[in-house]
Design an enzyme around this catalytic site. Sequence first.
Site, PDB file in Angstrom:
ATOM      1  CD  GLU A  76       5.089  -5.106 -11.002  1.00  0.00           C
ATOM      2  OE1 GLU A  76       6.082  -5.810 -10.741  1.00  0.00           O
ATOM      3  OE2 GLU A  76       3.932  -5.569 -11.027  1.00  0.00           O
ATOM      4  CG  HIS A 106      -4.180  -5.056  -4.543  1.00  0.00           C
ATOM      5  ND1 HIS A 106      -3.709  -6.051  -3.725  1.00  0.00           N
ATOM      6  CD2 HIS A 106      -3.859  -5.439  -5.800  1.00  0.00           C
ATOM      7  CE1 HIS A 106      -3.132  -7.005  -4.463  1.00  0.00           C
ATOM      8  NE2 HIS A 106      -3.217  -6.651  -5.717  1.00  0.00           N
TER       9      HIS A 106
END
Lengths: 321, 324
Positions: B60, B129
């Site tokens: 990321e 999440h």
Amino acid sequence: MDKINRGVLENLLKTMLKIRNFELAVEKNFQLGHIYGTAHLAIGQEATAAGSIAAIKENDLITSTHRGHGHCIAKGADLKLMMAEIFGRSTGYCKGKGGSMHIADISAGNLGANGIVAGSAGIATGAALAAKKLGSGQIVICFLGDGALNEGIWHEAANMASIWRLPIIYLCENNQYGMGMPIKKATNLDKLSDRAKGYNIEGLTIDGNDVLTVYETVSKISADVRAGKGPVLLEAITYRIRGHSLRDAQRYRPEGEAKKWLTDYCPIERFKKYLIKAGYITQPEIDNITMKVNEEIDAAVKFALESPFLDVSKVAEDIYA
Amino acid sequence: MREISYAEAVRECLRQQMQADDKVFMIGEDVGLYGGAFGVSVGLIAEFGEDKIMDTPISEQGIVGIAIGASLLGMRPVVEMMFSDFTMLPLEQIANQAGKMRYMFGGKAKVPIVIRTPGGGGIGIAAQHSQSIEALFLHFPGLKVVMPSTPYDVKGLLASSIKDDNPVMFFEHKLLYPTRADVPEEPYLIPLGKADIKREGSDITVVATSFMVQKSLKVAEKLSGEGISVEVVDPRTIKPLDIGLIAGSVKKTGRALLVEEACYTGGFTCYLASEIAKHCFDFLDAPVLRVTGLDCPIPYEHNLENAVIPDEARIEKGIKEVLG
């Protein structure tokens, strides 16, 4: 060696002298109280910036580090605008908003110094991706310190540069210390370039204080990189003569170590000796180059001192495009 | 006009923007053949190829750094971060690099990147999440923060975000992806910084973001049967904030309830409440209240998850509390 013409040699010397004397002027003006913040000097490391940037094309790109004056100067930065920035003046590259750690000249291919170790690793890799997508033929040199090779983002970026065969050279200036941390305590490697093996890219370690070695190595690998052979990790061994920043008591290194590097391995003195011995240049010619360089630096200091500070009413400008 | 889903509206926008400008490309984890974790980019790789729909390793920080570097050379990358929780990995690149770069360089850089990412809970995938972390990005100068709540808005706001010369954090919502509404086929822009009145009313203003807009609209509809007229305002972009429209609504109704899915402490509506106090103090007939998520990670089990995230009953209760 005989393929290098005199103009190139003279320019390498001139660039190194510019970097050294510019930084000595920064140091002096800090001591005189003319500089408010801080700066990170690359005294002793001039050959890596001068040799590598001389070996690439003018429209090629670089990203720099917090110790980035040399990279900026070698990329052709205007010393007046650089000095003014370090002095915090509105005439500086960043209007005094960035300072030494954030000098950038995007139109000239300098995508910016960076205050975060390895902060530019992804940015440089993205520039290489864009150059490839646009078919511009440009390559990127991403300057990094030894400390940066322990940052996660460098590993992520190098991996992607490898899988996409991007035109980038990660030039690791191993100056032996990450702030006060000796590199031997920070990694378990003899050569930092061995990290390249993990990404199946070429890794090389060279004498970073020999400007001709740097120039010739980067000349060769930049041709390969430009031809699409993928990224390279080039480790240039050098040494940081001064402290980490202008505010460093240097308690962490052995007495005499820095002095020995300066007397025995100074890249500028080594190159001068070589040039004179090989008959490329005479001492009076060197003196003449030095004088011209110093005149340019004096003019930069004068420009900085005489420049106004940015009006505080403009402090919140330039945040959004 | 035809009805399409929120996810389809995002995809259609991406397709149209890539067709119109060859500097636009997508980059992210499994955005190619996989089609993105929520299927947003399904089919785009067949249309545009690997150079435009770039699958990356799971990296990321590197992805965002690469997007920033590409943008400095004039590209317009659209990054997909698979879950908004994952934006904490490249936070340094987003905040320190993308957000500050133009300022640090004295106005000489443009960083036109968009980071699209689904936030929010409601599908049982627990704490790492499901968080709503948009407020974090309000705190970094140089960023814009967008939170579309409808298929129509998401298409127009994404187009504006891609055309914007600044880094934009673009928060989609997992539960909004299947929602359907009329969306024009042709490209259009909704300017960043313009709020929208989703339902007109006169007794109270409910300012809600993202999926909470849909929940608030349901409550407003229900309460209309009880003779309570609720105005639902969606800021759409929380930075820049259209305080003018929001304050106008609050001045009209004299009452405000602020609804968001994020944690109670430090959420966007904390800031919004202070702005309303500043702009509407003399017009308020009641204290401004907030209905938010609990100061709690999002739990896995369905009943527990529902207890943390505001539901329609809590919104209704909040409205009635403000109304006294």
